[in-house]
Scaffold this motif. Structure first.
Motif, PDB file in Angstrom:
ATOM      1  N   UNK A 151      33.532  48.783  39.383  1.00  0.00           N
ATOM      2  CA  UNK A 151      34.373  49.946  39.152  1.00  0.00           C
ATOM      3  C   UNK A 151      35.842  49.615  39.308  1.00  0.00           C
ATOM      4  N   UNK A 152      36.166  48.603  40.093  1.00  0.00           N
ATOM      5  CA  UNK A 152      37.554  48.198  40.266  1.00  0.00           C
ATOM      6  C   UNK A 152      37.976  47.152  39.246  1.00  0.00           C
ATOM      7  N   UNK A 153      37.072  46.771  38.369  1.00  0.00           N
ATOM      8  CA  UNK A 153      37.400  45.774  37.357  1.00  0.00           C
ATOM      9  C   UNK A 153      37.529  44.376  37.921  1.00  0.00           C
ATOM     10  N   UNK A 154      36.850  44.099  39.066  1.00  0.00           N
ATOM     11  CA  UNK A 154      37.011  42.818  39.732  1.00  0.00           C
ATOM     12  C   UNK A 154      35.902  41.829  39.409  1.00  0.00           C
ATOM     13  N   UNK A 155      34.859  42.273  38.750  1.00  0.00           N
ATOM     14  CA  UNK A 155      33.757  41.370  38.441  1.00  0.00           C
ATOM     15  C   UNK A 155      34.219  40.355  37.402  1.00  0.00           C
ATOM     16  N   UNK A 156      33.926  39.108  37.657  1.00  0.00           N
ATOM     17  CA  UNK A 156      34.347  38.063  36.738  1.00  0.00           C
ATOM     18  C   UNK A 156      33.602  38.202  35.412  1.00  0.00           C
ATOM     19  N   UNK A 157      34.328  38.028  34.349  1.00  0.00           N
ATOM     20  CA  UNK A 157      33.748  38.163  33.026  1.00  0.00           C
ATOM     21  C   UNK A 157      34.548  37.303  32.073  1.00  0.00           C
ATOM     22  N   UNK A 158      33.940  36.988  30.926  1.00  0.00           N
ATOM     23  CA  UNK A 158      34.682  36.241  29.919  1.00  0.00           C
ATOM     24  C   UNK A 158      35.718  37.117  29.239  1.00  0.00           C
ATOM     25  N   UNK A 159      35.682  38.419  29.483  1.00  0.00           N
ATOM     26  CA  UNK A 159      36.618  39.351  28.874  1.00  0.00           C
ATOM     27  C   UNK A 159      37.677  39.784  29.888  1.00  0.00           C
ATOM     28  N   UNK A 160      38.915  39.886  29.404  1.00  0.00           N
ATOM     29  CA  UNK A 160      40.018  40.393  30.213  1.00  0.00           C
ATOM     30  C   UNK A 160      40.410  41.769  29.694  1.00  0.00           C
ATOM     31  N   UNK A 161      40.512  42.735  30.591  1.00  0.00           N
ATOM     32  CA  UNK A 161      40.857  44.102  30.210  1.00  0.00           C
ATOM     33  C   UNK A 161      42.223  44.448  30.795  1.00  0.00           C
ATOM     34  N   UNK A 162      43.162  44.825  29.927  1.00  0.00           N
ATOM     35  CA  UNK A 162      44.499  45.230  30.352  1.00  0.00           C
ATOM     36  C   UNK A 162      44.751  46.662  29.908  1.00  0.00           C
ATOM     37  N   UNK A 163      45.190  47.497  30.833  1.00  0.00           N
ATOM     38  CA  UNK A 163      45.493  48.891  30.518  1.00  0.00           C
ATOM     39  C   UNK A 163      46.896  49.209  31.026  1.00  0.00           C
ATOM     40  N   UNK A 164      47.694  49.862  30.197  1.00  0.00           N
ATOM     41  CA  UNK A 164      49.044  50.204  30.617  1.00  0.00           C
ATOM     42  C   UNK A 164      49.696  51.170  29.654  1.00  0.00           C
ATOM     43  N   UNK A 165      50.947  51.519  29.960  1.00  0.00           N
ATOM     44  CA  UNK A 165      51.760  52.367  29.094  1.00  0.00           C
ATOM     45  C   UNK A 165      53.210  51.974  29.300  1.00  0.00           C
ATOM     46  N   UNK A 166      54.075  52.353  28.356  1.00  0.00           N
ATOM     47  CA  UNK A 166      55.489  52.012  28.506  1.00  0.00           C
ATOM     48  C   UNK A 166      56.076  52.655  29.746  1.00  0.00           C
ATOM     49  N   UNK A 167      55.586  53.832  30.097  1.00  0.00           N
ATOM     50  CA  UNK A 167      56.027  54.511  31.312  1.00  0.00           C
ATOM     51  C   UNK A 167      54.915  55.429  31.775  1.00  0.00           C
TER      52      UNK A 167
END
Length: 292
Positions: A27-43
């Motif tokens: 749930x925290x996105x900490x599990x190692x995986x071959x995929x990288x997930x990035x989430x963000x916004x300009x502000x």
């Protein structure tokens, strides 16, 4: 017998703890995986009534791999909105409130952009992107495994608390030709200041540059505090034409202001040009004397 029952209970308890820890890490996105997930916004801050766009990026996949290997879902305050960019349900209200776009500015770098339109106080909270890997057996998808969960907050700016917009810029000249040059500006004293309001303008051509990469020019912006941002215009290769123009940094808001800075030719560059011109004249004189 008593010992075996104790060991059995202890083992079951350990398994539950390990299972809970693994779930938390997922749930925290900490599990190692071959995929990288990035989430963000300009502000993370937005004015009441403006649009807010968040970006869920999974690099390293082309469009076909992205669609066949992953299931990507957007949630707003816990309510699922999309799978990829397909909304779970269609309604005029949903279309009026949200939009989704699949963006691939570069190969092997796919993003899903979710926009919340006309942000109201009820929209404050989080946009969450969940990414699942499709597990295949015999060319068929048998299950989906969660590989990343990341969120970005939506916060509304209190327009009543805005102050007087100020600029503080540094514009040190490039030492010699063909070197990089940066103009760095701090824009501050406005609560809820946002990078999506920043624009740079080139004086000679009138070209506009929002944060991003352009031909020979990069523009970046980062939030330092809720009332201060830093934006940079970088010229990747300085040529003589850049010393003949000016660049303006613009904060496009009701408190609109423009700050303009003139690039100047550094002394070292001027001297090298003069020396080159002198050498050329001397060479021409020698050649002319030899011919005569």
């Amino acid at each position: 017998m008593e010992l075996s029952r104790y060991v059995s209970r202890w083992t079951t308890g350990e398994q539950r703890i390990i299972t809970a820890l693994l779930y938390f890490m997922f749930m925290q996105g900490l599990v190692r995986s071959e995929f990288t997930v990035n989430v963000g916004s300009q502000s993370t801050w937005v004015n009441l009534g403006d649009n807010y766009t968040a970006n869920c990026n999974v690099p390293g996949l082309d469009a076909l791999e992205y669609i066949t290997k992953l299931r990507v879902e957007w949630f707003h305050n816990g309510q699922q909105l999309t799978s990829l960019c397909e909304f779970r349900s269609r309604s005029p209200e949903l279309d009026q409130k949200y939009s989704c776009q699949l963006l691939a500015p570069k190969s092997n770098n796919i993003s899903l952009l979710l926009t919340v339109k006309n942000v109201q106080k009820s929209d404050v909270g989080n946009l969450t992107c969940k990414v699942y890997e499709k597990i295949m057996e015999n060319d068929k998808s048998v299950r989906d495994e969660l590989v990343g969960v990341k969120s970005v907050p939506i916060q509304i700016t209190d327009n009543k608390k805005k102050g007087d917009l100020k600029f503080k810029c540094t514009n040190s000249s490039a030492i010699v030709n063909n070197k990089r040059h940066k103009i760095v500006c701090e824009v501050y004293d406005v609560e809820g200041i946002a990078c999506n309001k920043i624009l740079w303008k080139r004086g000679d051509t009138g070209e506009d540059y929002s944060p991003g990469s352009f031909n020979n020019i990069n523009v970046t912006c980062r939030e330092i505090t809720n009332s201060k941002i830093e934006t940079t215009l970088e010229i990747l290769q300085v040529t003589a034409e850049y010393f003949k123009t000016s660049f303006s940094v613009i904060y496009n808001d009701p408190l609109f202001q423009t700050k303009e800075f003139q690039l100047s030719i550094p002394q070292e560059y001027t001297n090298s040009v003069v020396a080159l011109q002198t050498s050329f004249v001397l060479l021409c004189s020698i050649v002319l004397a030899f011919i005569l």
